[in-house]
Design an enzyme around this catalytic site. Sequence first.
Site, PDB file in Angstrom:
ATOM      1  N   ARG A  55       7.929  -1.642 -21.646  1.00  0.00           N
ATOM      2  CA  ARG A  55       6.883  -2.348 -20.903  1.00  0.00           C
ATOM      3  C   ARG A  55       7.273  -3.813 -20.647  1.00  0.00           C
ATOM      4  O   ARG A  55       7.015  -4.356 -19.585  1.00  0.00           O
ATOM      5  CB  ARG A  55       5.561  -2.280 -21.692  1.00  0.00           C
ATOM      6  N   ASP A 109     -10.577   2.012 -10.117  1.00  0.00           N
ATOM      7  CA  ASP A 109     -11.193   2.421 -11.381  1.00  0.00           C
ATOM      8  C   ASP A 109     -12.722   2.473 -11.243  1.00  0.00           C
ATOM      9  O   ASP A 109     -13.361   3.378 -11.770  1.00  0.00           O
ATOM     10  CB  ASP A 109     -10.772   1.442 -12.480  1.00  0.00           C
ATOM     11  N   GLN A 128       4.244   4.762  -0.404  1.00  0.00           N
ATOM     12  CA  GLN A 128       3.140   5.743  -0.343  1.00  0.00           C
ATOM     13  C   GLN A 128       1.800   5.090  -0.020  1.00  0.00           C
ATOM     14  O   GLN A 128       1.068   5.559   0.836  1.00  0.00           O
ATOM     15  CB  GLN A 128       2.912   6.329  -1.727  1.00  0.00           C
ATOM     16  N   HIS A 179      -6.185  -3.291 -15.528  1.00  0.00           N
ATOM     17  CA  HIS A 179      -6.000  -2.031 -14.805  1.00  0.00           C
ATOM     18  C   HIS A 179      -4.975  -1.203 -15.594  1.00  0.00           C
ATOM     19  O   HIS A 179      -3.777  -1.220 -15.313  1.00  0.00           O
ATOM     20  CB  HIS A 179      -5.510  -2.258 -13.374  1.00  0.00           C
ATOM     21  N   ASN A 231       8.919  -7.288 -12.743  1.00  0.00           N
ATOM     22  CA  ASN A 231       7.911  -7.606 -11.739  1.00  0.00           C
ATOM     23  C   ASN A 231       7.616  -9.096 -11.697  1.00  0.00           C
ATOM     24  O   ASN A 231       7.277  -9.635 -10.650  1.00  0.00           O
ATOM     25  CB  ASN A 231       6.641  -6.791 -11.985  1.00  0.00           C
TER      26      ASN A 231
HETATM   27  P1  NAX Z   1       6.106   3.435  -3.669  1.00  0.00           P
HETATM   28  O1  NAX Z   1       7.272   3.439  -4.606  1.00  0.00           O
HETATM   29  O2  NAX Z   1       5.814   4.633  -2.849  1.00  0.00           O
HETATM   30  O3  NAX Z   1       6.239   2.217  -2.670  1.00  0.00           O
HETATM   31  C1  NAX Z   1       6.506   0.931  -3.109  1.00  0.00           C
HETATM   32  C2  NAX Z   1       7.211   0.227  -1.948  1.00  0.00           C
HETATM   33  O4  NAX Z   1       7.330  -1.142  -2.309  1.00  0.00           O
HETATM   34  C3  NAX Z   1       8.620   0.757  -1.688  1.00  0.00           C
HETATM   35  O5  NAX Z   1       8.733   1.076  -0.320  1.00  0.00           O
HETATM   36  C4  NAX Z   1       9.522  -0.410  -2.088  1.00  0.00           C
HETATM   37  O6  NAX Z   1      10.684  -0.483  -1.288  1.00  0.00           O
HETATM   38  C5  NAX Z   1       8.589  -1.600  -1.855  1.00  0.00           C
HETATM   39  N1  NAX Z   1       8.900  -2.812  -2.627  1.00  0.00           N
HETATM   40  C6  NAX Z   1       9.342  -2.906  -3.904  1.00  0.00           C
HETATM   41  N2  NAX Z   1       9.545  -4.196  -4.224  1.00  0.00           N
HETATM   42  C7  NAX Z   1       9.202  -4.926  -3.142  1.00  0.00           C
HETATM   43  C8  NAX Z   1       9.219  -6.313  -2.851  1.00  0.00           C
HETATM   44  N3  NAX Z   1       9.639  -7.199  -3.767  1.00  0.00           N
HETATM   45  N4  NAX Z   1       8.821  -6.717  -1.628  1.00  0.00           N
HETATM   46  C9  NAX Z   1       8.424  -5.828  -0.688  1.00  0.00           C
HETATM   47  N5  NAX Z   1       8.410  -4.494  -0.907  1.00  0.00           N
HETATM   48  C10 NAX Z   1       8.785  -4.059  -2.117  1.00  0.00           C
HETATM   49  O7  NAX Z   1       4.850   3.019  -4.577  1.00  0.00           O
HETATM   50  P2  NAX Z   1       3.291   3.187  -4.273  1.00  0.00           P
HETATM   51  O8  NAX Z   1       2.859   4.529  -4.692  1.00  0.00           O
HETATM   52  O9  NAX Z   1       3.033   2.750  -2.879  1.00  0.00           O
HETATM   53  O10 NAX Z   1       2.677   2.160  -5.323  1.00  0.00           O
HETATM   54  C11 NAX Z   1       2.856   0.767  -5.199  1.00  0.00           C
HETATM   55  C12 NAX Z   1       2.354   0.065  -6.440  1.00  0.00           C
HETATM   56  O11 NAX Z   1       0.960   0.289  -6.635  1.00  0.00           O
HETATM   57  C13 NAX Z   1       3.015   0.516  -7.742  1.00  0.00           C
HETATM   58  O12 NAX Z   1       3.344  -0.634  -8.521  1.00  0.00           O
HETATM   59  C14 NAX Z   1       1.912   1.295  -8.427  1.00  0.00           C
HETATM   60  O13 NAX Z   1       2.072   1.291  -9.849  1.00  0.00           O
HETATM   61  C15 NAX Z   1       0.699   0.517  -8.008  1.00  0.00           C
HETATM   62  N6  NAX Z   1      -0.612   1.178  -8.131  1.00  0.00           N
HETATM   63  C16 NAX Z   1      -1.668   0.395  -8.470  1.00  0.00           C
HETATM   64  C17 NAX Z   1      -2.950   0.872  -8.534  1.00  0.00           C
HETATM   65  C18 NAX Z   1      -4.109  -0.010  -8.866  1.00  0.00           C
HETATM   66  O14 NAX Z   1      -5.223   0.507  -8.966  1.00  0.00           O
HETATM   67  N7  NAX Z   1      -3.953  -1.323  -9.060  1.00  0.00           N
HETATM   68  C19 NAX Z   1      -3.206   2.327  -8.326  1.00  0.00           C
HETATM   69  C20 NAX Z   1      -2.160   3.018  -7.544  1.00  0.00           C
HETATM   70  C21 NAX Z   1      -0.752   2.589  -7.846  1.00  0.00           C
HETATM   71  O15 NAX Z   1      -0.315   3.304  -8.956  1.00  0.00           O
END
Ligand code: NAX
Length: 328
Positions: free
Chosen positions: A100, A161, A15, A189, A107
């Site tokens: 958690r 944030d 996303q 965060h 991760n």
């Molecule tokens: P999505 O689940 O839509 O997309 C994540 C993508 O990462 C998937 O396509 C998956 O196949 C890929 N992926 C997973 N492990 C991988 C790896 N080892 N190497 C390469 N690709 C990998 O998640 P999305 O909504 O895009 O969010 C991504 C991350 O951002 C999540 O961990 C989410 O919690 C985090 N966020 C962090 C924020 C912040 O402010 N720091 C806010 C937004 C978001 O919640």
Amino acid sequence: MNSPIRVAVTGAAGQIGYALLFRIASGAMFGPDQPVILQLIEIPNEKAMKALEGVAMELDDCAFPLLKGMVLTDSGEVGFKDANWSLLVGAKPRGPGMERADLLKGNGVIFTAQGEIIDRVAAEDARVAVVGNPANTNTMIAASKAKRLTPDRFTAMVRLDQNRAQAQLAKKAGVDLTTVEDIYIWGNHSPSMYPAFRHATIGGKPAVDVINDNAWLENEFCPVVGKRGAAIIAARGLSSAASAANALVDHVHDLMTPGKVHSIAVKSEGAYGFDPNVWAGMPVRTTTPGSYEILKDYDLSDAFSQEKIAATNAELVGEREMVAEMLG
Ligand code: NAX
């Protein structure tokens, strides 16, 4: 025209990736004179790689003048090769009933591998920005694996944030948000973060005087900013994506722009009472492109601030303890 820089993005078919890549390719992140080569990394899974191909087709169809090439890969060795910036967006999501500690460790495996590979194959001037949650601790793990790259090269995003806090203050005061300044984020965060409103100004005056409602600032503003991610999920049925991508554009753009003051999560070095070895959000000033100094002179000595900092620091230290065996 400058020569192209290489930008690696993990989770590129997700996303946030979908909202991010077009902004990078359009010049929003590195400016209108900086060509880019996108190195898009996904997991070794047919569906994910197919989706990534689709995103790359759309990038082609935008005919972005600054986009000079794309690499699509499920290999970190290929994706991070010679990368000037590595944007670590992909992460293991929290599954139903997952503790958690399990999320942190799951991760930890990803960010251990990525930290090692980036350190080995990325460019001399490599910089890393982590979005994937738990972002602060993932950054600490990746940085701990690096022998060549120093810890200051690894930052985590708390800019979403900061942007949320700025917008909430503007709404409450009924002013244009460009008049809200000096609102920064301290800590993790997570809902424990502290948007320290006492330094904020609105139209040049202290925000606390303009808003004149301390109970709202302490009891509503802070929790609303901290829990905004959950509110977006409740409303949209999906987590924040466009705003997260936009915040990453701001994070990197401001870190490449000398003089900018902005919130990022960095190795604390003990500032503001944070444990020296956690990655905590705080205000920094960009010195030269990609480098920063921590601003250490903000006054957080009042009882409310002390309590907030202690709580978010305790959470960061607790996360570090859960992954202790993965560090170094
Ligand atoms: P999505 O689940 O839509 O997309 C994540 C993508 O990462 C998937 O396509 C998956 O196949 C890929 N992926 C997973 N492990 C991988 C790896 N080892 N190497 C390469 N690709 C990998 O998640 P999305 O909504 O895009 O969010 C991504 C991350 O951002 C999540 O961990 C989410 O919690 C985090 N966020 C962090 C924020 C912040 O402010 N720091 C806010 C937004 C978001 O919640």
